[in-house]
Enzyme design. Structure first.
Site, PDB file in Angstrom:
ATOM      1  N   HIS B 157      -2.613  74.959 -93.448  1.00 28.72           N
ATOM      2  CA  HIS B 157      -3.672  73.997 -93.746  1.00 28.72           C
ATOM      3  C   HIS B 157      -3.028  72.627 -93.789  1.00 28.72           C
ATOM      4  O   HIS B 157      -2.125  72.397 -94.578  1.00 28.72           O
ATOM      5  CB  HIS B 157      -4.342  74.320 -95.092  1.00 28.72           C
ATOM      6  CG  HIS B 157      -5.472  73.392 -95.399  1.00 28.72           C
ATOM      7  ND1 HIS B 157      -6.783  73.717 -95.179  1.00 28.72           N
ATOM      8  CD2 HIS B 157      -5.480  72.121 -95.873  1.00 28.72           C
ATOM      9  CE1 HIS B 157      -7.559  72.693 -95.515  1.00 28.72           C
ATOM     10  NE2 HIS B 157      -6.793  71.716 -95.943  1.00 28.72           N
ATOM     11  N   CYS B 158      -3.436  71.742 -92.916  1.00 20.35           N
ATOM     12  CA  CYS B 158      -2.791  70.435 -92.809  1.00 20.35           C
ATOM     13  C   CYS B 158      -3.641  69.386 -93.513  1.00 20.35           C
ATOM     14  O   CYS B 158      -4.759  69.093 -93.060  1.00 20.35           O
ATOM     15  CB  CYS B 158      -2.614  70.057 -91.340  1.00 20.35           C
ATOM     16  SG  CYS B 158      -1.728  68.514 -91.129  1.00 20.35           S
ATOM     17  N   PRO B 159      -3.163  68.807 -94.612  1.00 19.05           N
ATOM     18  CA  PRO B 159      -3.967  67.785 -95.284  1.00 19.05           C
ATOM     19  C   PRO B 159      -4.109  66.506 -94.461  1.00 19.05           C
ATOM     20  O   PRO B 159      -5.102  65.797 -94.598  1.00 19.05           O
ATOM     21  CB  PRO B 159      -3.184  67.507 -96.580  1.00 19.05           C
ATOM     22  CG  PRO B 159      -1.814  68.014 -96.341  1.00 19.05           C
ATOM     23  CD  PRO B 159      -1.890  69.067 -95.304  1.00 19.05           C
ATOM     24  N   GLY B 162      -6.959  67.169 -92.528  1.00 21.22           N
ATOM     25  CA  GLY B 162      -8.070  67.590 -93.371  1.00 21.22           C
ATOM     26  C   GLY B 162      -8.708  68.898 -92.936  1.00 21.22           C
ATOM     27  O   GLY B 162      -9.898  69.119 -93.140  1.00 21.22           O
ATOM     28  N   ASN B 163      -7.938  69.787 -92.296  1.00 18.40           N
ATOM     29  CA  ASN B 163      -8.509  71.017 -91.757  1.00 18.40           C
ATOM     30  C   ASN B 163      -7.391  72.034 -91.623  1.00 18.40           C
ATOM     31  O   ASN B 163      -6.210  71.687 -91.650  1.00 18.40           O
ATOM     32  CB  ASN B 163      -9.115  70.720 -90.379  1.00 18.40           C
ATOM     33  CG  ASN B 163     -10.130  71.763 -89.958  1.00 18.40           C
ATOM     34  OD1 ASN B 163     -10.436  72.688 -90.698  1.00 18.40           O
ATOM     35  ND2 ASN B 163     -10.656  71.620 -88.747  1.00 18.40           N
TER      36      ASN B 163
END
Lengths: 148, 355
Positions: B157-159, B162-163
């Site tokens: 999950h890559c902040p 944002g997804n």
């Protein structure tokens, strides 16, 4: 035998044909004949239909030069090309839906079986509905006591 | 008419009537966009006019192309469905409970059961049951607690976008990293070129800096970013060549030896180039969710909609009441009941939207 039948609200029995992951994460359904369909349809015919669906998805997932060119061109346009045209995979999904519809109309419905397009359920499983009553006219459906 | 995206149970946010989605927290994503835009904006405003005249007008043109690529790729990564698996319906759960698809005894509840899959390479994979999504997780699928959904080929999950990064947006994520690394290098190198050329024209280096203070700011941002972005890009290149996901690498899924035998990755095609080709340019399935489709009575989506009971609103109520109430409604409203097979007319298919 385990009671795998459950009368749903629309008076049909749903059978779930699971995905076959033995060859990887590609889309392939288990080519097994549900015992609940015994007597309604020939085993080889049903498995032949499942094999047809699997063949279409195998074509969709194949690593071909066409897929490579399509994706390279898409990358060069910043993937904006994908907004304009449908990919080979999407065309195969449509082809699978048409194949299932054609099989339903020609072979399966008169035997009281209905296969639902697996894309409707997110490619997790394929559903064969066994209709326990004949198709009725839309208006004036009788209410049946539903037993479990 | 309610569309499916309005009733999705994950924590994703949906935009443009279900055409785009993102994760729950997009603050860091907005920060990333702002940082990229500001740095590029400063470059175009302060460095490009001088470099265009001094060197070539191609410099801002290439920079603009790179910047547009970065923006396209980050939005594509952030707004695509990463491969969210739809949750199990009640019919399916019942069928799984009663059938013999699992390898565990029937007395055990579904969360305690596993399915064993014998792969053609000889590996035996254990598929566990996801209690939230009510499905047996297929191979390489993992549940993301931030998005509250099972994602196919879950990477991480890559902040910053944002997804989640998964099956359907991994190539966009990699393209974003690659293009951003090149943009950082490009801006940094032309910042240095700018300062060097200006210091040749001016009496001292300090005067050159005083002319373009923004150049130093950009250079610092790019210098510190290039290590992390370039490093991440290199790491993902390595992962792609080996055909493993970040999640599998962190958990050492294919590194650990069990019973003295090293478990080889069954999803690798053996050759690094073929793995790259397959991951970046291979065929991509459409979204599994079909977000813009209308919810039908068949879908067994258990959400009660608070609508007044009137003849005009009967259809939505039949669709959204919990299952045990629905049967009652079907029996009562004869003339307006949707026959289960009437809306599945074979010749008329509503077009799907693919995101």
């Amino acid at each position: 035998m385990d009671d795998t039948t459950h009368l749903t609200n629309d008076q049909s029995i749903k059978l779930f044909i699971q995905r076959d992951y033995s060859e990887g994460t590609g889309v392939k359904f288990q080519e097994r004949f549900p015992s609940e369909l015994q007597g309604r349809i020939d085993r080889d015919e049903f498995i032949g239909i499942l094999r047809g669906i699997n063949d279409i998805f195998a074509d969709a997932e194949a690593l071909s030069y066409k897929a490579f060119m399509e994706n390279c061109c898409a990358c060069l346009t910043g993937y904006l090309l994908l907004l304009c045209m449908s990919t080979h995979y999407e065309k195969c999904v449509k082809r699978a839906a048409e194949y299932i519809a054609e099989k339903n109309f020609n072979d399966l419905n008169r035997r009281g079986i209905f296969i639902i397009d697996p894309m409707e359920k997110g490619l997790r499983c394929d559903i064969a509905k066994k209709m326990i009553r004949k198709l009725l006219h839309e208006v004036g459906e009788e209410s049946l006591p539903i037993s479990k | 008419m309610v569309k499916k995206w309005e009733l999705i149970e994950s924590k994703n946010r949906f935009y443009c009537d279900g055409r785009c989605l993102s994760g729950h927290d997009i603050g860091v994503f907005i920060l990333a966009i702002v940082l990229i835009s500001i740095t590029s904006g400063l470059f175009f405003a302060f460095d490009c006019p001088y470099l265009t005249i001094r060197l070539s007008p191609a410099i801002p043109v290439f920079a603009a192309i790179l910047f547009l690529c970065v923006i396209c790729f980050i939005f594509r990564t952030a707004c695509s469905d990463p491969g969210i698996l739809p949750r199990g319906t009640s019919d399916e759960i019942l069928y799984l409970e009663r059938s013999n698809v699992t390898n565990s005894p029937h007395g055990v509840a579904l969360p305690g059961r596993t399915i064993e899959v014998q792969m053609h390479t000889g590996h035996v994979l254990q598929l566990k049951f996801c209690s939230t999504c009510k499905v047996f997780r297929p191979p390489r699928v993992s549940h993301c607690s931030l998005c509250d959904a099972c994602i196919a080929n879950f990477d991480h999950h890559c902040p910053w976008v944002g997804n989640c990064v998964g099956l359907r947006n991994y190539r966009y994520f990699y393209s974003f990293l690659f293009s951003l690394s090149i943009l950082c290098l490009y801006i940094l190198s032309f910042n240095i070129t700018n300062l060097v050329l200006r210091s040749q024209d001016k009496p001292s280096f300090i005067d050159a800096i005083r002319d373009t203070p923004a150049t130093i700011v950009e250079a610092i941002i790019c210098f510190f970013s290039i290590w992390s972005i370039g490093g991440l890009c290199g790491y993902h290149t390595y992962l792609i060549c080996r055909s493993i996901t970040t999640n599998e690498d962190i958990k050492h899924t294919w590194n650990s030896s069990r019973h003295g035998v090293t478990v080889k990755n069954p999803f690798s095609k053996g050759n690094g180039c073929v793995n790259c080709f397959s991951t970046l340019c291979g065929p991509l399935p459409p979204s599994f969710l079909n977000l813009r489709a209308t919810v039908k009575a068949d879908d067994h989506i258990n959400r009660v909609k608070n609508e007044p009971m009137s003849t005009t609103n009967i259809e939505p109520i039949i669709q959204y009441q919990p299952e045990d109430n629905r049967r009652q409604n079907n029996n009562r409203m004869h003339s307006t009941t949707i026959h289960p097979y009437s809306d599945q007319k074979q010749n008329r298919r509503t077009p799907r939207d693919y995101i």
